[in-house]
Design an enzyme around this catalytic site. Sequence first.
Site, mmCIF file in Angstrom:
data_model
loop_
_atom_site.group_PDB
_atom_site.id
_atom_site.type_symbol
_atom_site.label_atom_id
_atom_site.label_comp_id
_atom_site.label_asym_id
_atom_site.label_seq_id
_atom_site.Cartn_x
_atom_site.Cartn_y
_atom_site.Cartn_z
ATOM 1 N N GLN A 138 0.840 -1.202 0.000
ATOM 2 C CA GLN A 138 0.000 0.000 0.000
ATOM 3 C C GLN A 138 0.882 1.261 0.000
ATOM 4 O O GLN A 138 0.576 2.256 -0.658
ATOM 5 C CB GLN A 138 -0.904 -0.022 1.242
ATOM 6 C CG GLN A 138 -1.804 1.187 1.391
ATOM 7 C CD GLN A 138 -2.937 1.204 0.378
ATOM 8 O OE1 GLN A 138 -3.626 0.223 0.201
ATOM 9 N NE2 GLN A 138 -3.124 2.336 -0.311
ATOM 10 N N ARG A 318 -1.982 0.863 -6.884
ATOM 11 C CA ARG A 318 -1.694 -0.413 -6.223
ATOM 12 C C ARG A 318 -1.192 -1.421 -7.264
ATOM 13 O O ARG A 318 -0.264 -2.184 -7.019
ATOM 14 C CB ARG A 318 -2.945 -0.989 -5.535
ATOM 15 C CG ARG A 318 -3.526 -0.173 -4.385
ATOM 16 C CD ARG A 318 -2.577 -0.045 -3.216
ATOM 17 N NE ARG A 318 -2.031 -1.314 -2.791
ATOM 18 C CZ ARG A 318 -2.701 -2.272 -2.121
ATOM 19 N NH1 ARG A 318 -3.947 -2.080 -1.778
ATOM 20 N NH2 ARG A 318 -2.103 -3.402 -1.770
HETATM 21 N N1 CP Z 1 -6.255 -1.047 0.268
HETATM 22 C C1 CP Z 1 -6.419 -2.382 0.222
HETATM 23 O O1 CP Z 1 -5.545 -3.155 0.622
HETATM 24 O O2 CP Z 1 -7.592 -2.775 -0.311
HETATM 25 P P1 CP Z 1 -8.162 -4.269 -0.330
HETATM 26 O O3 CP Z 1 -8.477 -4.646 1.090
HETATM 27 O O4 CP Z 1 -9.369 -4.197 -1.203
HETATM 28 O O5 CP Z 1 -7.098 -5.166 -0.901
#
Ligand code: CP
Length: 334
Positions: A138, A318
Amino acid sequence: MSVNLSGRSFLKLLDFTPEEIYYLLSLAHDLKKKKKAGESTCYLEGKNIALIFEKTSTRTRCSFEVGGHDLGMGVTYLAPGTSQLGDKESLKDTALVLGRMFDGIEYRGFGQNRVETLAKYSGVPVWNGLTTEFHPTQMLADVMTMQENFGEDLSGRKLTFMGDAGNNVGNSLMVVCAKLGIDFCACGPKESMPKPELIKTCQEIAKQSGAHLTFTEDVDEGAKDASVLYTDIWVSMGEPEELWAKRIKTMKPYQVNKQVMEKAAPDAIFMHCLPSFHDRNTTISEQVYEKYGLPELEVSNEVFEGPQSKVFDEAENRMHTIKAVMYATLKDPD
Ligand code: CP
Ligand code: NVA
């Protein structure tokens, strides 16, 4: 830049030098350009990766899947509760088996020790897709998004995390800011701050990068001069539902709304790892509304959907950054 990450795992950013982090970011920017230009990036054809999820996901799973396919790899997804892991087979045995079949393994789940164990026994690069303590992929997307808004050099900029600053995202932001010389402020209730040991480690790192780390319960102080106001949900995956009552009470003053955004720098942006409770259009936010009467939680809908919000760029990034991590760690050494 003579950086070589071939064969390395990506478990937490504390394991990486600023130079290595910048190398991954530069790869991600390049992969994003190539994707937009429709250029093929099948650099890892013939390789196979496994994605283990013990918690749910949209962005992380899809980033690894699409990124893996874009790199030419085969991808196997193991959804929560659908393999022998946990009930019938230990993490160590799972690692020993999957390491014989796959070239790389992603893990999302509980304690950081679990992803570390997987890396220890699998013998292939393991990538942390979120643990209770950290969310390092992230961070790459977040810094990439900041660079797209403020330029490559972010030193001296201030990022303020509002709310549950001791969660996986807050912890990881503190680490990446300390590494890259970005001023970091944790603004939230005292009992939700990062653990003193991690703060100490980051303060040592910050001495070298020049980052200032601050911790405050005061919203005015936290928001002042911030280039980024960042927040995350108040109760993370794996935490008990009963925590909502307490968290709503303690976190409510830290909601990022228009008034708080106005206290930040004039060019400030809003960031959030997502998913977010900014309206009543989810099962959990509707339940919270019915029980506690709050229609918006960690961020107001006005800010979430407003012009300063970069959350969907962040979500897209991401994929580019995760692709960079897979490519850097699975490619043959130069
Ligand atoms: N920000 C993130 O990790 O999103 P998810 O939980 O959808 O993977
Ligand atoms: N802190 C959140 C992050 C989700 C991406 C959680 O762990 O649920």
